[in-house]
Design a protein around this motif. Sequence first.
Motif, PDB file in Angstrom:
ATOM      1  N   GLU A  32      28.278  24.207  10.690  1.00 44.45           N
ATOM      2  CA  GLU A  32      27.610  25.393  10.778  1.00 44.45           C
ATOM      3  C   GLU A  32      26.649  25.323  10.213  1.00 44.45           C
ATOM      4  O   GLU A  32      26.744  25.681   9.357  1.00 44.45           O
ATOM      5  CB  GLU A  32      28.658  26.318  11.445  1.00 44.45           C
ATOM      6  CG  GLU A  32      29.252  26.251  12.321  1.00 44.45           C
ATOM      7  CD  GLU A  32      30.233  28.038  12.434  1.00 44.45           C
ATOM      8  OE1 GLU A  32      29.845  28.616  13.084  1.00 44.45           O
ATOM      9  OE2 GLU A  32      31.278  28.217  11.891  1.00 44.45           O
ATOM     10  N   VAL A  33      25.602  25.950  11.002  1.00 46.50           N
ATOM     11  CA  VAL A  33      24.206  25.758  10.492  1.00 46.50           C
ATOM     12  C   VAL A  33      23.446  26.914  11.480  1.00 46.50           C
ATOM     13  O   VAL A  33      23.537  26.754  12.135  1.00 46.50           O
ATOM     14  CB  VAL A  33      23.019  24.561   9.946  1.00 46.50           C
ATOM     15  CG1 VAL A  33      22.086  25.363   9.645  1.00 46.50           C
ATOM     16  CG2 VAL A  33      23.469  23.804   9.141  1.00 46.50           C
ATOM     17  N   PHE A  34      22.669  28.238  10.749  1.00 50.21           N
ATOM     18  CA  PHE A  34      22.177  29.522  11.336  1.00 50.21           C
ATOM     19  C   PHE A  34      20.931  29.796  10.115  1.00 50.21           C
ATOM     20  O   PHE A  34      21.691  29.958   9.007  1.00 50.21           O
ATOM     21  CB  PHE A  34      23.110  30.103  11.675  1.00 50.21           C
ATOM     22  CG  PHE A  34      24.385  30.274  10.331  1.00 50.21           C
ATOM     23  CD1 PHE A  34      24.149  31.227  10.087  1.00 50.21           C
ATOM     24  CD2 PHE A  34      25.359  29.655  11.206  1.00 50.21           C
ATOM     25  CE1 PHE A  34      25.764  31.919   9.349  1.00 50.21           C
ATOM     26  CE2 PHE A  34      27.146  29.756  10.262  1.00 50.21           C
ATOM     27  CZ  PHE A  34      26.753  30.879   9.466  1.00 50.21           C
ATOM     28  N   THR A  35      20.144  29.592  10.772  1.00 49.04           N
ATOM     29  CA  THR A  35      18.315  30.304   9.884  1.00 49.04           C
ATOM     30  C   THR A  35      18.967  31.489  10.434  1.00 49.04           C
ATOM     31  O   THR A  35      18.799  32.546  11.402  1.00 49.04           O
ATOM     32  CB  THR A  35      17.464  29.795  10.134  1.00 49.04           C
ATOM     33  OG1 THR A  35      17.546  28.442   9.804  1.00 49.04           O
ATOM     34  CG2 THR A  35      16.252  29.804   9.591  1.00 49.04           C
ATOM     35  N   VAL A  36      19.097  32.881   8.797  1.00 50.18           N
ATOM     36  CA  VAL A  36      18.999  34.069   8.890  1.00 50.18           C
ATOM     37  C   VAL A  36      16.970  33.961   8.007  1.00 50.18           C
ATOM     38  O   VAL A  36      16.962  33.988   7.349  1.00 50.18           O
ATOM     39  CB  VAL A  36      19.914  34.174   8.359  1.00 50.18           C
ATOM     40  CG1 VAL A  36      19.883  36.271   7.495  1.00 50.18           C
ATOM     41  CG2 VAL A  36      20.757  34.540   8.559  1.00 50.18           C
ATOM     42  N   LYS A  37      16.506  35.094   8.570  1.00 51.59           N
ATOM     43  CA  LYS A  37      15.609  36.075   8.111  1.00 51.59           C
ATOM     44  C   LYS A  37      15.526  36.994   7.686  1.00 51.59           C
ATOM     45  O   LYS A  37      16.639  38.151   7.772  1.00 51.59           O
ATOM     46  CB  LYS A  37      13.862  35.751   8.715  1.00 51.59           C
ATOM     47  CG  LYS A  37      14.096  34.678   9.732  1.00 51.59           C
ATOM     48  CD  LYS A  37      12.915  34.532  10.333  1.00 51.59           C
ATOM     49  CE  LYS A  37      12.419  32.915  11.547  1.00 51.59           C
ATOM     50  NZ  LYS A  37      11.191  32.746  12.058  1.00 51.59           N
TER      51      LYS A  37
END
Length: 321
Positions: A35-40
């Motif tokens: 899984e890959v998820f971008t968090v800002k």
Amino acid sequence: MLKQVLEIEELLDDSFIDGSKVKEFFSKFSFIKFEVFTVKGQKGKTDFVKVLIPGSKGKSNGGEAPTLGVVGRLGGIGARPSRIGIVSDSDGAVAALSLAYKLSLMHIKGDILPGDVIIATHICPDAPTQPHEPVDFMDSPVTMFQMNQNEISDEMDAVLTIDTTKGNKIINHKGISISPTVKEGYILKVSYDLLRIAEVVTGELANTFPITMQDITPYGNGLYHLNSILQPAVATSSPVVGVAITTNSVVPGSSTGASHESDIADAANFSLEAAKEFTDGKIDFYDAGEFQRILRLYGSMEKLQTFGNENGKKTGNNRRS
């Protein structure tokens, strides 16, 4: 493990690296869940990656074997543009992803662990830095709460957290060092099972490092912390052990040219051997009977997993559940 460390380090030492490129590297292993998820955050963004290596009797396959979580803890793998290249703080991510790589290679060769292993870290090539004594820390584009929310899973029955721990005067040892077990606000005794594994893997007497009550409280409460190595312990009720990659001298996490691949390999190899035995039910991170007695005698210490009381008012909980 050294071969895997060198390949992963080369992959991450890239100003354009992101989670999708790491996922592409692992795409040849169709049996893993990646899984890959971008968090800002207020200081930028990062890509969290989470890899599940299924076990033959693991929960992901309907089994009941214990699941080990391994967190590669760091602020960032790079501090661009102020630093050119991969920084010492990246060691946690390199070790964790090297472990995922090795387990995946083992899987296709028929060496499958009994239980699942969940490996989590984040990919940020341009993290900020922040002042800290005795040397500056690597900062992170996201908060510690966001890290814990994205790296800790309820499925993890125990957690190893790997972190560069070189910017201090507490540990004067080059290699790896392990912490006492932390569970629900209690600092418990060092696991003798893990001491044995560390000695076998390194061929040396096991090295341990001291931690304090402050170290196991959440970041942001105004207290001093050695570093973030035990921060996963505020987000889970499962036992957590820190695996520190250490040096004799004080080395800033923002330094380049300060990653020692053989030490990273020791951390990853230690985690691999611990995973083999833990998911097979052969070792424990803590004495469950003694922990229950502590609770009967002294009660819960879960308040140390929260932000505590500010002006007599409780200020929130950092636990996932």
